[in-house]
Design an enzyme around this catalytic site. Sequence first.
Site, PDB file in Angstrom:
ATOM      1  N   HIS A  90      -5.797  -0.500   5.701  1.00  0.00           N
ATOM      2  CA  HIS A  90      -5.427   0.835   5.330  1.00  0.00           C
ATOM      3  C   HIS A  90      -6.658   1.749   5.652  1.00  0.00           C
ATOM      4  O   HIS A  90      -7.582   1.824   5.071  1.00  0.00           O
ATOM      5  CB  HIS A  90      -5.295   0.861   3.691  1.00  0.00           C
ATOM      6  CG  HIS A  90      -4.729   2.231   3.288  1.00  0.00           C
ATOM      7  ND1 HIS A  90      -3.815   2.345   2.331  1.00  0.00           N
ATOM      8  CD2 HIS A  90      -5.037   3.603   3.736  1.00  0.00           C
ATOM      9  CE1 HIS A  90      -3.611   3.751   2.010  1.00  0.00           C
ATOM     10  NE2 HIS A  90      -4.268   4.204   2.726  1.00  0.00           N
ATOM     11  N   CYS A 132      -2.552   8.436   6.144  1.00  0.00           N
ATOM     12  CA  CYS A 132      -3.319   7.258   6.501  1.00  0.00           C
ATOM     13  C   CYS A 132      -2.437   6.485   7.185  1.00  0.00           C
ATOM     14  O   CYS A 132      -1.199   6.513   7.240  1.00  0.00           O
ATOM     15  CB  CYS A 132      -3.932   6.519   5.273  1.00  0.00           C
ATOM     16  SG  CYS A 132      -5.021   7.428   4.344  1.00  0.00           S
ATOM     17  N   THR A 140       0.919  -1.231   0.185  1.00  0.00           N
ATOM     18  CA  THR A 140       0.080  -0.197   0.029  1.00  0.00           C
ATOM     19  C   THR A 140       1.048   1.101  -0.031  1.00  0.00           C
ATOM     20  O   THR A 140       2.027   1.079   0.390  1.00  0.00           O
ATOM     21  CB  THR A 140      -0.816   0.050   1.256  1.00  0.00           C
ATOM     22  OG1 THR A 140      -2.084   0.917   0.822  1.00  0.00           O
ATOM     23  CG2 THR A 140      -0.348   0.352   2.579  1.00  0.00           C
TER      24      THR A 140
END
Length: 211
Positions: free
Chosen positions: A66, A49, A44
Amino acid sequence: MSVLAARAGQMASHRYFDRDIGCMAVKLLPSEYYVTEDNTALTTVLGSCVAACLHDPQAGVAGMNHFMLPADADEQPRSHADAMRYGEYAMDVLLRELLRSGAKRERLHAKVFGGGAVLPTMTTLNIGDRNADFVVQYLREQGIAIAAQDLRGPHARRVCFLPSTGKAVVRKLRTQAGVQMIQRDEQALMHRLVGDAAPTPAARQPASRPA
């Protein structure tokens, strides 16, 4: 292919062959998670985040999520996909699906990443710091040890987690264009959630290290 976590939330579905590591991988987007018992790498890209990687090496099961914000202040019901934006829900889903898939809470260990300050116009909200604080506190309350972390700081990250070994590699984005892409994407996502605006991009120096 061995996918164990299709019962709740929003499971990542973008599978590809990662030439850098020489194996199949799944790329997680914001609000997604994935649980596996095979050698599929989990990847990712993170700005403010946070992604949590949980691993039970004895059971041979691992997962990643996530999420974008720590907790949902709105008490109105949300769909699974919308709720997965929030760490409180995303962590519950990931932990529940790992336990359903044979993991034991006392054997789990975590590696957590992200929470970067990549949106300067959102500094009053401290989104990255709030996400980082949340995931550390959540894991502490659940009694899950944090084996490694790379949280906060001024940079975006690409994370690659290898369930077969429990190793994670964190790479700082190499180009200004990459940073701009993260900022643009998070601008759109965060604008919908908190009504703020995104920053003007700034270049970062690349770096990488294993966790």
